[in-house]
Scaffold this motif. Structure first.
Motif, short mmCIF file in Angstrom:
data_model
loop_
_atom_site.label_atom_id
_atom_site.label_comp_id
_atom_site.label_asym_id
_atom_site.label_seq_id
_atom_site.Cartn_x
_atom_site.Cartn_y
_atom_site.Cartn_z
N VAL A 117 0.72 -1.11 -0.29
CA VAL A 117 0.03 -0.10 0.04
C VAL A 117 0.86 1.26 0.02
O VAL A 117 0.34 2.15 -0.63
CB VAL A 117 -0.90 0.10 1.32
CG1 VAL A 117 -1.60 1.18 1.56
CG2 VAL A 117 -1.87 -1.07 0.98
N HIS A 118 2.17 1.25 0.79
CA HIS A 118 2.90 2.32 0.91
C HIS A 118 3.71 2.68 -0.55
O HIS A 118 4.09 3.70 -0.30
CB HIS A 118 4.01 2.46 2.01
CG HIS A 118 3.10 2.56 3.27
ND1 HIS A 118 2.68 3.51 3.74
CD2 HIS A 118 2.62 1.32 4.20
CE1 HIS A 118 2.11 3.57 5.03
NE2 HIS A 118 1.99 1.88 5.07
N LEU A 119 3.63 1.60 -1.25
CA LEU A 119 4.15 2.12 -2.68
C LEU A 119 3.52 3.13 -3.54
O LEU A 119 3.96 3.90 -4.44
CB LEU A 119 4.19 0.86 -3.79
CG LEU A 119 5.03 -0.21 -3.40
CD1 LEU A 119 4.82 -1.32 -4.17
CD2 LEU A 119 6.46 0.18 -3.26
N LEU A 120 2.22 3.48 -3.12
CA LEU A 120 1.55 4.76 -3.47
C LEU A 120 2.21 6.02 -3.33
O LEU A 120 1.87 7.03 -3.79
CB LEU A 120 -0.10 4.81 -2.89
CG LEU A 120 -0.92 3.54 -3.31
CD1 LEU A 120 -2.35 3.58 -2.68
CD2 LEU A 120 -1.31 3.59 -4.87
N SER A 155 -4.12 11.52 -1.38
CA SER A 155 -3.30 12.65 -1.31
C SER A 155 -2.52 12.44 -2.76
O SER A 155 -2.16 13.51 -2.99
CB SER A 155 -2.37 12.25 0.14
OG SER A 155 -1.81 11.11 -0.30
N ARG A 156 -2.12 11.32 -3.17
CA ARG A 156 -1.67 11.32 -4.50
C ARG A 156 -2.16 11.72 -5.57
O ARG A 156 -1.75 12.69 -6.37
CB ARG A 156 -1.13 9.82 -4.72
CG ARG A 156 -0.42 9.41 -5.90
CD ARG A 156 0.85 10.09 -6.12
NE ARG A 156 2.13 9.50 -5.84
CZ ARG A 156 3.28 9.70 -5.75
NH1 ARG A 156 3.61 11.06 -6.40
NH2 ARG A 156 4.16 9.09 -5.48
N ILE A 160 -1.47 15.13 -7.93
CA ILE A 160 -1.38 15.22 -9.36
C ILE A 160 -2.57 16.11 -9.97
O ILE A 160 -1.87 16.88 -11.08
CB ILE A 160 -1.83 13.86 -10.11
CG1 ILE A 160 -0.69 12.63 -9.64
CG2 ILE A 160 -1.94 13.87 -11.50
CD1 ILE A 160 -1.18 11.37 -9.84
N VAL A 161 -3.76 16.20 -9.32
CA VAL A 161 -4.44 17.24 -10.12
C VAL A 161 -4.01 18.38 -9.69
O VAL A 161 -4.52 19.25 -10.74
CB VAL A 161 -5.85 16.81 -9.57
CG1 VAL A 161 -7.01 17.92 -9.68
CG2 VAL A 161 -6.40 15.52 -9.93
N THR A 162 -3.51 18.99 -8.61
CA THR A 162 -3.37 20.46 -8.27
C THR A 162 -1.57 20.63 -8.89
O THR A 162 -1.38 22.00 -9.00
CB THR A 162 -3.33 20.91 -6.91
OG1 THR A 162 -2.24 19.77 -6.23
CG2 THR A 162 -4.59 20.39 -6.47
N TRP A 180 -3.15 8.52 -16.99
CA TRP A 180 -3.42 7.09 -16.54
C TRP A 180 -3.30 6.61 -15.19
O TRP A 180 -4.09 5.80 -14.65
CB TRP A 180 -2.50 6.09 -17.37
CG TRP A 180 -2.56 6.00 -18.79
CD1 TRP A 180 -3.51 4.90 -19.46
CD2 TRP A 180 -2.17 6.79 -19.86
NE1 TRP A 180 -3.65 5.48 -20.73
CE2 TRP A 180 -2.73 6.35 -21.13
CE3 TRP A 180 -1.21 8.11 -19.79
CZ2 TRP A 180 -2.65 7.01 -22.30
CZ3 TRP A 180 -1.03 8.63 -21.05
CH2 TRP A 180 -1.74 8.08 -22.40
N LEU A 181 -2.57 7.33 -14.49
CA LEU A 181 -2.33 7.18 -13.17
C LEU A 181 -3.60 7.66 -12.32
O LEU A 181 -4.26 7.16 -11.45
CB LEU A 181 -0.92 7.84 -12.51
CG LEU A 181 -0.80 7.55 -10.98
CD1 LEU A 181 -0.99 6.05 -10.41
CD2 LEU A 181 0.38 8.23 -10.49
N SER A 182 -3.84 8.89 -13.07
CA SER A 182 -5.41 9.37 -12.20
C SER A 182 -6.48 8.53 -12.20
O SER A 182 -7.27 8.44 -11.36
CB SER A 182 -5.56 11.06 -12.91
OG SER A 182 -4.46 11.81 -12.83
N VAL A 183 -6.69 8.09 -13.66
CA VAL A 183 -7.64 7.25 -13.74
C VAL A 183 -7.63 6.12 -13.01
O VAL A 183 -8.56 5.53 -12.16
CB VAL A 183 -7.78 6.68 -15.39
CG1 VAL A 183 -8.66 5.34 -15.56
CG2 VAL A 183 -8.16 7.85 -16.05
#
Length: 862
Positions: A117-120, A155-156, A160-162, A180-183
């Protein structure tokens, strides 16, 4: 063999060719697999990132069970090791995903799961992308273990979005940062309900608002890749907003954004916008916003070139329909039907039939609509549709005359569809007398009109018309001889079709032998149909599959119908579909009441849910639970509990000391219930007397779905309490806790016993000691109706003994209570006093506690 030898080479190019050859050409059952596995093991242990990458690619490409058995424990270790290179981590995450998809049972869950999970949070976006794919698949199967991923994903996503597109240089695609990551992150968040932590929830709302705002900005590039990437993120964000179904502001904004795409020149965008809006239409927060686009959707139906987009437009009209716009939508669908593609005609017919029935305030409109439907698309009108019309006309007195007049007029057309002849034959046979006073529709004219269609129809329709003719013999004596001549003709009496021949012979004989009284009794009007789930609805679900968006609302059944299409008939002349009750609006998408976070207000017969804060506590019994429990003492099937979210239905059967009960849990909302846990709670005393075994139930109940739980019951000895059914689940992030009494009572283990008068009184005298008799005198709670009283005594389980008591007004019953250890004979006598509106109930059994309990249960019924 040559390729296997290349694997042990120390040169990258040779090793690469060996691996490539094996990935593509070696069968996973080959004897060489063991040699290959050794080479792969050596490369994984080599700590050379290039060699490790090749080995991981090979495992993922072959992906066989043997590979999973050999490496399922090694790959997670490489993935979470602190010194693994980023490129290897990326490969390891995707390799593990492939192994988990092909052989989930071989991938051991261990302490690595919390570290994955922490790889995020990883610095390298490639690793984050691969890890997100892996975590999403794992979280779908084990949501609890990966719950911590929600806050990290938010949080990730927020970063990205901001970010400006320059911040993520390598991962910006045509001015869209890391699409792709956002999706993938948005997909991961759809595995869970809205975050409970207000800070995380606020941050996620901010992200979604930013994505919606960016969609409104002018495009930074005219290239299609830019708009594709931007829209991919937007549509996934809208999917998440719909999934959470909790932020009214976001839902309405999403709806307005999709509304702009409805007229976009890009076909795929129009398709996706219509599909997403179908789901938005089922949310109480955005239903009204969706309705504002009705004109655009109707226009799409008329002008759209692509059939799949037209089909989505039909789905959306169906989903946005409610009482306010039903007539407009049905009219548009009917006019579209004349030119609609053959592939979707049957589905449109079903939808029009359902909407016309569901939102009919004026049933003459309903009859007109269905007859129009048969006229326009007769070949696509399934039997369920015309059966349903007949059911509704028979169940509603106010529409029968109108229906008879309308079908009579419709049958005047020179070319009538056979389905119209069926409806006409049935309705005129039942209600032709209501229009026979008019000389234009006299009995003879009605008969001639129907008979003129006879030779054009198939055998089933002809059989139905013969039944209409014999009904006419009863309704209109003046056409009797004409009809007898038709029945007597050779073409009927010697018909090659055995069904038609038998009907002609029997009906002819019936018309000549029977007196008018007998004829009137045999051929009286059909009784009202018991109201079940609409058969057309069932057919649409079967066509589309139970999980389609447009059907979610359908599953929100009306309260009048039993949860499993149950056998309880509706009172004469009514139908649950046609009586607008407060809860009937659960079907009206727009009028569905918002589900409050606190206890909902009590309305009519709806029982109130009891909300508790701590998942471990068992809620007190829901208000009204006792009354509902009492209703089930003399019956085995029906709805035990209902509130705005949940409906619980029962179906049970008992034989001697054993029983089997099916409990049906229906989710009336369009949102999943998570961690759904029903528990049966028995006191220590009850556990000793009653043995219950339950089958586990699936912990998630989809929106609009129903799950079933079987309970096996054994009565060990007599008992006085009842078990409590406690249900706990999460709905849209709120914990729900409901308790109801389960109607398993001592009288369910009754076997009725027939006895002659002499035997009854002999046994009555034998049970004369004071502890064997219990007597109760009580005031009548319900009207004192003899037939209802008889039905209740039989429903209670004992035999009703006629002509045993010297006083014919009294009721006498006898039976044996079966338990595992013993059998207890029971005699009962109920003496009504009509003047005083009182009853005296006397029970004699060989055991005092049994007499006491049966007396308590039965005295509550009258």
């Amino acid at each position: 063999m040559e390729a296997v030898n290349l694997l042990s080479s120390n040169r990258y190019t040779e090793k690469q060719i060996g691996y490539l050859f094996i990935s593509v050409l070696v069968n996973s059952n080959s004897e060489l697999i063991r040699l290959i596995n050794n080479a792969v093991k050596n490369d994984l242990a080599s700590r050379n990132p290039s060699f490790m990458g090749l080995a991981l690619h090979c495992i993922a490409n072959v992906g066989s069970r043997e590979m999973a058995e050999a490496f399922a424990a090694d790959v997670p270790r490489i993935l979470v090791a602190g010194d693994t290179m980023d490129s290897v981590k990326q490969s390891a995450a995707l390799c593990l995903l492939r192994l988990y998809r092909t052989s989930p049972d071989l991938v051991p869950m261990g302490d690595w799961t919390s570290r994955v999970v922490h790889l995020l949070n990883d610095q390298h976006l490639g690793v984050v992308t691969a890890a997100t794919s892996l975590i999403t698949t794992l979280a779908q199967k084990n949501p609890e273990e990966f719950k911590t991923s929600v806050s990290l994903a938010v949080s990730r996503l927020s970063r990205i979005v901001t970010s400006a597109s320059t911040d993520l240089q390598d991962y910006t695609y045509y001015f869209v940062p890391a699409p792709w990551l956002s999706v993938k992150l948005l997909r991961l968040l759809q595995c869970y309900p809205p975050p409970e932590d207000p800070a995380v929830r606020g941050r996620l709302t901010e992200c979604l608002e930013t994505i919606l705002n960016k969609a409104q900005e002018p495009p930074k590039s005219k290239k299609v890749q830019h708009s594709n990437a931007k829209n991919a993120v937007l549509f996934e964000a809208i999917s998440l907003i719909i999934h959470h179904d909790s932020e009214p502001n976001l839902l309405v904004r999403a709806c307005n954004q999709l509304g702009q795409f409805l007229q976009h020149r890009e076909t795929n965008l129009r398709y996706l916008a219509l599909e997403s809006m179908c789901t938005l239409a089922s949310s109480e927060f955005s239903h009204e916003a969706v309705k504002t686009h009705i004109e655009t959707v109707i226009n799409a139906l008329k002008t759209e070139r692509d059939v799949s987009v037209r089909q989505r437009a039909v789905d959306l009209l169906y989903a946005m329909c409610d009482r306010s716009n039903a007539q407009q939508i049905v009219a548009e669908m009917l006019s579209y039907l004349e030119t609609a593609d053959y592939s979707i005609r049957e589905e449109i017919v079903l939808k029009v039939a359902i909407l016309a029935e569901k939102y009919a305030v004026d049933y003459t409109w309903y009859v007109d609509t269905i007859l129009n439907l048969i006229r326009i698309a007769g070949d696509y009108v399934s039997e369920e549709v015309w059966y349903r019309v007949i059911q509704i006309v028979i169940n509603r007195d106010d529409v029968q005359g109108y229906a008879a007049k309308t079908v009579f007029e419709a049958l005047q057309a020179p070319a009538c569809h056979e389905n119209l002849v069926k409806v006409g034959g049935y309705i005129l046979g039942e209600f032709g007398n209501l229009i026979a006073g008019d000389p234009r529709s006299s009995p003879l004219i009605q008969f001639d009109l129907l008979h003129s269609k006879f030779h054009l129809c198939g055998a089933p329709t002809r059989a139905l018309l013969l039944s209409t003719y014999i009904k006419f013999v009863n309704l209109f004596p003046e056409v009797k001889t004409t009809i007898q001549d038709v029945l007597r003709s050779d073409s009927q009496l010697r018909n090659a079709d055995v069904e038609l021949q038998q009907r002609a012979v029997e009906y002819l004989r019936l018309s000549t032998v029977a007196s008018t009284d007998i004829l009137a009794t045999v051929l009286e009007e059909m009784p009202p149909f018991p109201e079940r789930e609409s058969s057309i609805l069932a057919k649409l679900k079967k066509k589309k599959g139970p999980s389609t968006v447009t059907d979610l609302e359908e599953a929100k059944r009306e309260r009048g119908s039993d949860i499993n299409g149950g056998p309880e008939p509706a009172p004469a002349g009514t139908s649950a579909a046609s009586t607008p009750s407060p809860s009937a609006d659960l079907l009206g998408l727009g009028a569905a009441p918002p589900v409050p976070a606190g206890p909902p207000p009590s309305s009519g017969g709806l029982l109130v849910d009891v909300f508790s804060d701590s998942p471990s506590a068992v809620a007190p019994l829901a208000p009204g639970s006792e009354d509902n429990f009492a209703r089930f003492v003399c019956k085995n099937n029906g709805v035990l509990f209902e509130n705005q979210l949940l409906q619980i239905g029962l179906k049970s059967e008992f034989r001697q000391n054993l029983g089997r009960m099916f409990i049906f849990y229906g989710n009336k909302t369009s949102t999943q219930f998570l961690h759904f846990t029903p528990t049966l709670i028995c006191s220590d005393d009850l556990q000793a007397s009653l043995s219950l075994q339950t089958k586990p139930v699936d912990p998630t109940v989809d929106g609009g779905a129903q799950v079933q739980q079987a309970v096996n019951i054994e009565c060990v000895s007599d008992f006085a309490e009842a078990p409590v059914l406690n249900i706990q689940f999460r709905y849209g992030g709120t914990f729900q806790n409901v308790s109801v009494k389960l109607p398993i009572t001592l009288n369910k283990f009754f076997q009725p016993t027939e006895m002659a008068s002499q035997d009854f009184f002999q046994r009555w005298k034998q049970l004369s000691s004071p502890q064997q008799e219990v007597q109760s005198i009580f005031r009548a709670k319900h009207p004192m109706d003899t037939e209802i009283t008889k039905a209740k005594i039989i429903g209670f389980g004992s035999a009703l003994l006629e002509e045993v008591d010297p006083n014919p007004a009294n009721f006498v019953g006898a039976g044996i209570i079966h338990t595992k250890t013993t059998q207890i004979g029971c005699l009962l006598r109920l003496e009504p006093n009509l003047q005083a509106q009182m009853y005296r109930l006397t029970l004699r059994t060989s055991k005092e506690s049994v007499s006491q309990r049966l007396c308590e249960l039965l005295s509550e019924q009258f």
